[in-house]
Design a protein around this motif. Structure first.
Motif, PDB file in Angstrom:
ATOM      1  N   SER A   1      75.447  51.787  46.691  1.00 14.32           N
ATOM      2  CA  SER A   1      76.439  50.411  45.797  1.00 14.32           C
ATOM      3  C   SER A   1      75.894  49.239  46.049  1.00 14.32           C
ATOM      4  N   ALA A   2      74.697  49.429  46.111  1.00 11.25           N
ATOM      5  CA  ALA A   2      74.044  48.023  45.500  1.00 11.25           C
ATOM      6  C   ALA A   2      73.207  48.213  44.272  1.00 11.25           C
ATOM      7  N   VAL A   3      73.432  48.315  42.999  1.00 13.35           N
ATOM      8  CA  VAL A   3      72.593  48.648  41.931  1.00 13.35           C
ATOM      9  C   VAL A   3      73.757  50.513  40.624  1.00 13.35           C
ATOM     10  N   THR A   4      73.652  50.603  39.514  1.00 15.03           N
ATOM     11  CA  THR A   4      73.394  51.441  39.357  1.00 15.03           C
ATOM     12  C   THR A   4      72.384  51.557  38.599  1.00 15.03           C
ATOM     13  N   ILE A   5      71.646  53.390  38.361  1.00 17.01           N
ATOM     14  CA  ILE A   5      71.000  53.287  37.304  1.00 17.01           C
ATOM     15  C   ILE A   5      71.809  54.461  36.654  1.00 17.01           C
ATOM     16  N   LEU A   6      71.971  53.905  35.313  1.00 15.09           N
ATOM     17  CA  LEU A   6      72.267  54.909  34.369  1.00 15.09           C
ATOM     18  C   LEU A   6      71.421  55.739  33.664  1.00 15.09           C
ATOM     19  N   ALA A   7      70.971  57.391  33.754  1.00  9.03           N
ATOM     20  CA  ALA A   7      70.001  58.077  32.944  1.00  9.03           C
ATOM     21  C   ALA A   7      70.274  59.613  32.541  1.00  9.03           C
TER      22      ALA A   7
END
Length: 337
Positions: A219-225
């Motif tokens: 819920s704090a940050v999205t990582i796109l990979a």
């Protein structure tokens, strides 16, 4: 479900596809008798014969050009370019012919080919065996671009790609070929089930192109990979203790924009990670889309973590890769902004 390495899963996908459809043919350099330099096609020639799995001359332009002609006449070639670094002689055929034939012929001809390529680093191959050229293909209208991160997806995505009516660039992260990778180490570790990515469905199974998947809820940050960097992102989230959500894109074109937007609107922060060089890399497109669609939800600038803007450095391979430390630092910067 059986457990497979990514090599075994890719081989199984081609085996299943060839068994279901006589129009599927497999060829490339050392693909037939030897079974490919990474053994992805081992046993297919023995099972299906030399007319359906065969060796090609050392000519990437010839391999792809022949596949395009076959596809126009109703076959479904799945060809291997031995390393993604070798694809450049075939680039004109891919861009000028494969990507455009449907549109140039008003749908009279199509080009259902798959071009498989080992991509990225991880084998100390240096500058000519370690490149990540995905952005060169995502820029070309008419191509689909796929990058799996685990055996199950590799099989399902490859079968979907073979069954797709249009050309698909299928990039296989060679760092993940022979076993699992936990994001920290320069060699495989056990088991794949660390992130529940190892079991592979038997027989015919598909994974739809254009659908991302959440590998870690947060819920704090999205990582796109995508590809290898999915595992690095997971490791960075665990190391930092930050409640990061990790989105595995799986296909770059078509891109699951809905999944990206939903996650970033939830978290308000975003970090994009890819192995390729940063300048004009696919991460720039992702940052632009997040900025365009999530501007009023962002609590901090979108961060990018990528390879260096330099020819691939053999002696510094594991520094060139975005590792958990670099991704973790980006997470902390974004969280403190």
């Amino acid at each position: 479900m059986p457990r497979m390495t990514m090599i075994e899963a890719i081989r199984d996908a081609m085996d299943v596809s060839m068994g279901r459809d006589d129009n599927v043919v497999v060829f490339g350099e050392d693909v037939g008798y030897f079974g490919g330099v990474f053994r992805c096609t081992a046993g297919l020639q023995q099972k299906y014969g030399t007319s359906r799995c065969f060796d090609a001359p050392i000519s990437e332009l010839g391999i792809v050009g022949t596949a395009i002609g076959m596809a126009a006449y109703g076959l479904r070639p799945c060809v291997e370019v031995q390393f993604a670094d070798y694809v450049y002689p075939a680039y004109d055929q891919i861009v000028s012919e494969a990507a455009r034939i449907r549109y140039r012929s008003a749908g009279q001809f199509t080009c259902p080919i798959v071009i498989r390529m080992p991509t990225g680093g991880g084998i100390f191959g240096g500058q000519t065996h370690s490149q990540s050229p995905e952005a060169l293909f995502t820029h070309v209208s008419g191509l689909k671009v796929v990058v799996p991160s685990n055996p199950q997806d590799a099989k399902g995505l490859l079968i979907s790609a073979i069954e797709d009516p249009d050309p698909v660039i299928f990039l296989e992260p060679k760092r993940l070929y022979n076993g699992p990778f936990d994001g920290h180490h320069d060699r495989p570790v056990t088991p794949w089930s660390k992130h529940e990515l190892g079991d592979v469905a038997a027989d015919h199974v598909t994974v739809p192109l254009g659908k991302a998947v959440t590998r870690r809820e947060g819920s704090a940050v999205t990582i796109l990979a995508y590809g290898t960097m999915v595992h690095v992102a997971l490791a960075a989230a665990e190391d930092t203790g930050i409640d990061a959500e990790v989105i595995d894109l799986r296909t770059l074109v078509p891109l699951d924009l809905d999944a990206i937007v939903a996650s970033v609107k939830k978290t308000g922060r975003c970090v994009v990670v890819h192995e390729a060089t940063m300048t004009s890399g696919f991460g720039a497109e992702l940052v632009s889309l997040v900025q365009e669609h999530c501007f009023y939800h962002l609590e901090a600038p979108v961060a990018r973590v990528a390879g260096w803007d330099t020819p691939y450095p053999h002696a510094q391979e594991w520094d060139y890769f975005p590792g958990p430390a670099r991704v973790g630092e980006a997470l902390r910067v974004v969280m403190e902004a």
